[in-house]
Design an enzyme around this catalytic site. Structure first.
Site: not given
Ligand code: NAI
Ligand code: MG
Length: 497
Positions: A191, A244-247, A249, A266, A300, A400
């Site tokens: 996804k 993605g985000s720790t939240e 995660g 990650e 990240c 972050e």
């Molecule tokens: P996110 O963690 O919401 O999104 C990352 C992925 O998770 C996307 O594919 C999203 O559709 C999916 N996702 C979102 N909610 C989900 C859920 N409840 N269940 C399963 N999958 C879900 O990150 P977002 O909102 O795009 O960015 C927010 C913050 O997260 C950023 O400001 C940054 O601090 C952090 N982030 C960290 C990344 C990294 O490389 N470690 C990459 C992207 C964001």
């Protein structure tokens, strides 16, 4: 490919009425018939309409992946054939390198020079590296102490794997997930992030062209709360790999509990970057600039906390400020651009909010701290920002930001800076700039992070394990460490009596 062939394939792809999802080898609409827009963050304009997957599509994709894993031709391929298919993806990526680089830049906003030089070549490289592992997944023979027993291990795939990726490196994140999973014989539901679905879907077409059997790779674009959450909770999924985000995660950990899915996560970071007085100053200042501003700071591992020895604080702050001012902000597609837009209006607001909080808490920017206006006002541009007068406790020094914002802070002693660097819920990466070999090894040992760079920053290679300590995640990607997370060990006991 020749220039006009590239433009033709690109416009054919983008010109589709709906860019469809990949399920069981077919390109299909969402079961709901819904679509969503993907936007060019340089201009705020709609690039394409994409099928919007949700729980119903995840169900279909899991069924296809399960079928392929249990009974498909995939199960009968030899390791060598699996490896060759992965190698073929890399060849196709190279043949379509310019097209993929442009598509990545249009959908994500990142400067085209980096899409060309970094994102696309490293994506191809990742598939090649893991292609080689398909034939090397060896078990062991175990000298047990029970008479007449012959005992050995097999390394078997985990099964059906859900992979949820972010928008900051769309192609590379797809490769980090797909390549090891496929090398180990799993089947996949990927996804992509809702902000950047395009290159993963184009990659899906290349995967079909490479000759992967149907159902082995399924790609479901859609939103996190719907498609992502359905995948994370699905009882038919054996493992989730998430970046993605720790939240989110943490939400994935909770969702994994019902069927005890295996997880690799990650997550976020707030990585310390430490300049000692015996460092090569010019080199270190340039390194600090790249550490934070590469990919608009949406990395990240971004070096977002810069610790500088007090004796050279003013020089480094001044040097970094000058370099930040000279960076060229522009449309992603412009080859002269150093800094493109942030990914979205939402991310723009998040970063600007952090900048405001920083100012309110008493820090002050030496440069940046504002959006770009004029020609760039339609996109989501933030000027590279350097904060002075920062204290460890401030919000901008702890959370972050995921934007082009660095906090600079002085330190005096080695022990002091190691302790302050480790004062974080995160532990993804860290870096040290020094020419003193004793300090190098002391700091590598002292820093609680999954990666430590010395006199360099943001180095990644398919062969080198990557992942976080503390709340930066579970497990490792890349290198043979990744194979452990996509295989499970079976122990066989044969009674020879
Ligand atoms: P996110 O963690 O919401 O999104 C990352 C992925 O998770 C996307 O594919 C999203 O559709 C999916 N996702 C979102 N909610 C989900 C859920 N409840 N269940 C399963 N999958 C879900 O990150 P977002 O909102 O795009 O960015 C927010 C913050 O997260 C950023 O400001 C940054 O601090 C952090 N982030 C960290 C990344 C990294 O490389 N470690 C990459 C992207 C964001
Ligand atoms: Mg989110």
């Amino acid at each position: 490919m020749a220039d006009n062939a590239t433009e033709t394939t690109l416009s054919t792809f983008l010109g589709q009425q709906t860019i469809k999802m990949l399920i069981g080898g077919e390109w299909v609409e969402a079961a709901s018939g819904r679509t969503f827009d993907t936007i060019n963050p340089s201009t705020g304009q709609v690039l394409a309409k994409v099928a919007e997957g949700d729980a119903a599509d995840i169900d279909r994709a899991v069924a296809a992946a399960r079928g392929a894993f249990e009974h498909g031709p995939w199960t009968r391929l030899t390791p060598s054939q699996r490896g060759r298919l992965l190698w073929k993806i890399a060849d196709l990526i190279e043949q379509h390198a310019e097209e993929l680089a442009k598509l990545e830049t249009l959908d994500n906003g990142k400067p085209i020079k980096y899409s060309r030089a970094v994102d696309v070549p490293l994506t191809a490289d990742h598939f090649r590296y893991f292609a080689g592992w398909a034939t090397k997944l060896e078990g062991e023979t175990i000298p047990v102490s029970i008479p007449n027993m012959f005992t050995y291990t097999l390394r078997e795939p985990v099964g059906v794997v859900g992979q949820i990726i972010p928008w900051n490196f769309p192609l590379q994140m797809a490769a980090w997930k797909l390549a090891p999973a496929l090398a180990c014989g799993n089947t996949v539901i990927l996804k992509p992030a809702e902000q950047t679905p395009l290159t993963a879907l184009r990659l899906g077409e290349l995967i079909c062209e490479a000759g992967f059997p149907e159902g082995v790779v399924n790609i479901i674009p859609g939103f996190g709360e719907t498609a992502g959450a359905a995948l994370a909770a699905h009882p038919g999924v054996d493992k989730i790999a998430f970046t993605g985000s720790t939240e989110v995660g943490k939400r994935i950990v909770r969702a994994s509990a019902d069927n005890l899915k295996k997880l690799t996560l990650e997550l976020g970071g707030k990585s310390p970057n430490i300049i000692f007085p015996d460092a090569d100053l010019k080199f270190a200042v340039r390194g600090a600039m790249n550490a934070i501003f590469f990919n608009q700071g949406q990395v990240c591992t971004a070096g977002s906390r810069l610790f500088v020895h007090a004796s050279m604080y003013d020089q480094v702050l001044g040097g970094l400020t000058d370099l930040a001012r000279k960076m060229s902000l522009g449309l992603g597609i412009d080859p002269a651009t150093d800094i493109g837009p942030l990914i979205s209006q939402e991310q723009l607001e998040r970063v600007m909010n952090y900048i405001d909080i920083g100012k309110r808490e008493g820090a002050s920017p030496t440069t940046g701290g504002e959006r770009a206006n004029g020609d760039l006002a339609q996109g989501y541009f933030v000027r590279p920002t350097v904060f002075d007068h920062v204290a460890d406790e401030m919000t901008i020094a702890r959370e972050e930001i995921f934007g082009p914002v660095v906090v600079v802070m002085p330190f005096e002693e080695v022990e002091e800076v190691a302790a302050r660097a480790n004062q974080s819920i995160y532990g993804l990466a860290a870096a040290v700039w020094t020419n003193d070999v004793k300090k190098v090894h002391k700091m590598v040992a002292a820093l609680k992070a999954g990666v430590v760079w010395v006199n360099t920053y943001n180095q990644f290679d398919a062969a080198a394990p990557f992942g976080g300590y503390k709340q930066s995640g579970y497990g490792r990607e890349m290198g043979h460490a990744a194979l452990d997370t996509y295989t499970q060990t079976k122990t066989a006991w044969i009674n020879l009596r």
